[in-house]
Design an enzyme around this catalytic site. Structure first.
Site, PDB file in Angstrom:
ATOM      1  N   ALA A  85      12.726  67.691  53.220  1.00 11.61           N
ATOM      2  CA  ALA A  85      12.333  66.776  52.365  1.00 11.61           C
ATOM      3  C   ALA A  85      13.366  66.136  51.343  1.00 11.61           C
ATOM      4  CB  ALA A  85      11.315  67.450  51.269  1.00 11.61           C
ATOM      5  N   SER A 112      10.714  64.202  57.398  1.00 12.03           N
ATOM      6  CA  SER A 112       9.654  64.679  56.751  1.00 12.03           C
ATOM      7  C   SER A 112       8.621  63.875  56.185  1.00 12.03           C
ATOM      8  CB  SER A 112      10.253  65.662  55.514  1.00 12.03           C
ATOM      9  OG  SER A 112       9.279  66.283  54.722  1.00 12.03           O
ATOM     10  N   TYR A 136       2.775  67.183  57.384  1.00 10.30           N
ATOM     11  CA  TYR A 136       2.204  68.185  56.640  1.00 10.30           C
ATOM     12  C   TYR A 136       0.652  67.639  56.394  1.00 10.30           C
ATOM     13  CZ  TYR A 136       6.295  70.840  54.625  1.00 10.30           C
ATOM     14  OH  TYR A 136       7.434  71.315  54.621  1.00 10.30           O
ATOM     15  N   THR A 162       3.820  70.895  61.117  1.00  5.85           N
ATOM     16  CA  THR A 162       4.575  72.173  60.376  1.00  5.85           C
ATOM     17  C   THR A 162       3.142  72.991  59.912  1.00  5.85           C
ATOM     18  OG1 THR A 162       6.445  71.213  59.740  1.00  5.85           O
ATOM     19  CG2 THR A 162       5.923  72.814  58.472  1.00  5.85           C
ATOM     20  N   ARG A 171       9.226  80.593  45.261  1.00  7.65           N
ATOM     21  CA  ARG A 171      10.812  80.390  45.516  1.00  7.65           C
ATOM     22  C   ARG A 171      11.617  80.435  44.171  1.00  7.65           C
ATOM     23  NH1 ARG A 171      10.372  74.826  49.133  1.00  7.65           N
ATOM     24  NH2 ARG A 171       9.232  75.665  51.032  1.00  7.65           N
ATOM     25  N   LYS A 234       5.593  73.325  64.664  1.00  5.23           N
ATOM     26  CA  LYS A 234       6.755  73.992  63.942  1.00  5.23           C
ATOM     27  C   LYS A 234       6.270  75.012  63.187  1.00  5.23           C
ATOM     28  CE  LYS A 234      10.720  72.550  61.111  1.00  5.23           C
ATOM     29  NZ  LYS A 234      10.272  73.353  59.588  1.00  5.23           N
ATOM     30  N   HIS A 258      11.252  78.683  58.610  1.00  4.67           N
ATOM     31  CA  HIS A 258      11.336  77.544  57.438  1.00  4.67           C
ATOM     32  C   HIS A 258      12.729  77.561  56.587  1.00  4.67           C
ATOM     33  CE1 HIS A 258       8.467  74.264  55.716  1.00  4.67           C
ATOM     34  NE2 HIS A 258       9.651  74.233  54.822  1.00  4.67           N
ATOM     35  N   ARG A 261      12.211  79.721  53.576  1.00  2.98           N
ATOM     36  CA  ARG A 261      11.677  79.487  52.431  1.00  2.98           C
ATOM     37  C   ARG A 261      10.179  79.546  52.549  1.00  2.98           C
ATOM     38  NH1 ARG A 261      15.246  75.461  50.709  1.00  2.98           N
ATOM     39  NH2 ARG A 261      13.899  74.008  49.849  1.00  2.98           N
ATOM     40  N   ASP A 289      15.084  76.939  64.850  1.00  3.31           N
ATOM     41  CA  ASP A 289      16.117  76.542  63.620  1.00  3.31           C
ATOM     42  C   ASP A 289      16.176  77.681  62.862  1.00  3.31           C
ATOM     43  OD1 ASP A 289      13.925  76.628  61.603  1.00  3.31           O
ATOM     44  OD2 ASP A 289      13.541  74.319  61.984  1.00  3.31           O
TER      45      ASP A 289
HETATM   46  C1  FMN Z   1      15.617  71.463  51.313  1.00  3.89           C
HETATM   47  C2  FMN Z   1      14.746  71.909  52.334  1.00  3.89           C
HETATM   48  C3  FMN Z   1      13.496  71.021  52.654  1.00  3.89           C
HETATM   49  C4  FMN Z   1      13.030  71.173  53.816  1.00  3.89           C
HETATM   50  N1  FMN Z   1      11.747  70.502  53.960  1.00  3.89           N
HETATM   51  C5  FMN Z   1      10.913  70.576  54.791  1.00  3.89           C
HETATM   52  C6  FMN Z   1       9.907  69.851  55.296  1.00  3.89           C
HETATM   53  O1  FMN Z   1       9.653  68.792  54.366  1.00  3.89           O
HETATM   54  N2  FMN Z   1       9.248  69.924  56.357  1.00  3.89           N
HETATM   55  C7  FMN Z   1       9.595  71.004  57.202  1.00  3.89           C
HETATM   56  O2  FMN Z   1       8.836  70.905  58.393  1.00  3.89           O
HETATM   57  N3  FMN Z   1      10.450  71.715  57.146  1.00  3.89           N
HETATM   58  C8  FMN Z   1      11.395  71.601  55.807  1.00  3.89           C
HETATM   59  N4  FMN Z   1      12.429  72.512  55.848  1.00  3.89           N
HETATM   60  C9  FMN Z   1      12.623  73.318  56.680  1.00  3.89           C
HETATM   61  C10 FMN Z   1      13.592  72.973  57.951  1.00  3.89           C
HETATM   62  O3  FMN Z   1      13.062  71.918  58.948  1.00  3.89           O
HETATM   63  C11 FMN Z   1      14.211  74.150  58.741  1.00  3.89           C
HETATM   64  O4  FMN Z   1      13.126  74.879  59.353  1.00  3.89           O
HETATM   65  C12 FMN Z   1      15.345  74.889  58.056  1.00  3.89           C
HETATM   66  O5  FMN Z   1      15.915  74.318  57.090  1.00  3.89           O
HETATM   67  C13 FMN Z   1      16.196  75.520  59.150  1.00  3.89           C
HETATM   68  O6  FMN Z   1      17.053  76.429  58.430  1.00  3.89           O
HETATM   69  P1  FMN Z   1      18.588  75.979  58.023  1.00  3.89           P
HETATM   70  O7  FMN Z   1      18.702  75.518  56.659  1.00  3.89           O
HETATM   71  O8  FMN Z   1      19.211  77.429  57.980  1.00  3.89           O
HETATM   72  O9  FMN Z   1      19.154  75.356  59.083  1.00  3.89           O
HETATM   73  C14 FMN Z   1      13.221  72.402  54.536  1.00  3.89           C
HETATM   74  C15 FMN Z   1      14.407  72.900  54.653  1.00  3.89           C
HETATM   75  C16 FMN Z   1      15.152  72.690  53.390  1.00  3.89           C
HETATM   76  C17 FMN Z   1      16.478  73.557  53.384  1.00  3.89           C
END
Ligand code: FMN
Length: 365
Positions: A85, A112, A136, A162, A171, A234, A258, A261, A289
């Site tokens: 995002a 996203s 989403y 997702t 968080r 996802k 994720h 997160r 991922d």
């Molecule tokens: C800052 C940030 C924002 C994210 N926003 C989304 C999102 O909007 N939608 C989503 O499906 N995953 C989101 N993710 C998860 C990523 O798609 C992914 O699963 C994850 O970052 C992979 O891990 P990595 O950061 O270690 O490569 C986000 C991750 C981060 C770091």
């Protein structure tokens, strides 16, 4: 700092450090942080150390070909830009810069729902770039339907649903860093989209999610009934949910926590990848991922059966450090590293990266 061309950065660690210096502290806490005590965030990196590679020698590596296809779309590498995002918090061009870098490199990019630039702007910027749209679910399915229609019209090639964010996790690092979903970040896809702070509110002894529909697996049928695009699920961490996704028509699943997160305590995606591949690998594509930072990591995931891996934070580091050129640099770094480890392991093509390449690391306990 060592300069290796591109945006003038050395390795990924240099880029991360440069990004940390440039980004505003609240946005940086949002990018880097995980949920709770961040045990799942740490698990993502550690998981790769549980595997070793079994290189084969003298395997004719004169031509190394990292190209592959994802749901029939040709791409130049078995890695892609994971959906994240608010790119506009890190660079003025936002998702348009990311999209241009990915398209120029011929890699797939997922965008996203919570992008700062609209999906129409992204589509117009890269009319031929391979791109998928991450969904989403909105509290009202009609709002989801409008997003789907817009993604189709803007030329996105698949929908990535997702499913691991029914509510936003706790968080702590992000909260301590002062990043708030307070409406100040532009919402490229419209101000009406539901922002992640949606969470449980107390209702007597129970808790309720305000305005939420009680979504179940039936939503996949609903989604498929309104689109001709393939659907990817996802955020899968069990073989049961992988099977359920594919039974409900998903063409691919992303094994992911994720980026550490959401549910702190969830396993690293890599730890459950083998069971998911065993369960659905013959019927659907499986992506992974979380913590992918090196060519080695890509080899391990592909060796365990992933068709491709997603890059989350590394792309954001590139964006924060150097805008579009920074993202190009990250992609190029990973591509060079991948070619090198493919050569070193005697695997000149992606389809030669198979289960015989990986073995469990000797236990260090
Ligand atoms: C800052 C940030 C924002 C994210 N926003 C989304 C999102 O909007 N939608 C989503 O499906 N995953 C989101 N993710 C998860 C990523 O798609 C992914 O699963 C994850 O970052 C992979 O891990 P990595 O950061 O270690 O490569 C986000 C991750 C981060 C770091």
């Amino acid at each position: 700092m060592a300069s290796a061309g591109g945006a003038g950065f050395g390795g990924l660690a240099d880029l991360e450090a440069a990004a940390g210096r440039k980004a505003n502290p609240a946005a940086w806490a949002y990018v880097q942080g995980g949920a709770g005590d961040e045990s799942s965030l740490r698990a993502n990196r550690r998981a790769f150390d549980r595997w070793t590679l079994r290189p084969r020698a003298l395997a004719d590596i004169a031509v190394i070909d990292p190209t592959t296809s994802l749901l029939g779309t040709s791409v130049t590498a078995p890695f892609y830009v994971a959906p994240t995002a608010y790119h506009g918090e890190l660079d003025r061009a936002g998702e348009v810069g990311t999209a241009r870098a990915a398209a120029a490199a011929g890699v797939l990019a997922m965008f996203s729902t919570l992008s700062t630039r609209s999906l129409e702007e992204i589509g117009a910027a890269v009319p031929r770039g391979p791109r998928w749209f991450q969904i989403y679910l909105q509290p009202d399915f009609r709002a989801t339907r409008r997003l789907v229609e817009r993604a189709e019209a803007a030329g996105f090639g698949a929908l990535v649903l997702t499913v691991d964010l029914p509510v936003l996790a706790n968080r702590d690092r992000q909260a301590e860093g002062g990043f708030a979903f307070d409406g100040t970040t532009p919402m490229g896809n419209g101000p009406d989209l539901v922002l992640p702070p949606r969470g449980p509110v107390r209702d007597g002894l129970l808790f309720r999610i305000p305005g939420a529909e009680a979504y179940t697996w039936r939503v996949l049928d609903d989604l498929r009934s309104i689109t001709r695009l393939p659907v990817v699920v996802k955020g899968i961490l069990t073989d049961e949910d992988a099977r359920r996704s594919v039974d409900c028509g998903a063409r691919a699943v992303v094994v992911s926590n994720h980026g550490g997160r959401q549910l702190d305590g969830a396993p690293a995606g890599l730890d459950v990848l083998p069971e998911v591949v065993a369960e659905v690998g013959s019927r659907a594509e499986v992506y992974l991922d979380g913590g992918v930072r090196r060519g080695r990591d890509i080899l391990i995931a592909l060796g365990l059966g992933a068709r491709a891996v997603g890059l989350g934070r590394p792309i954001l580091w590139g964006l924060a450090a150097g805008g579009e050129a920074g993202v190009s640099r990250v992609i190029e770094l990973l591509r060079m590293e991948l070619a090198t480890v493919m050569a070193l392991s005697g695997r000149a093509r992606v389809d030669a990266i198979d289960r015989t390449l990986v073995a469990a690391a000797p236990s260090t306990e």
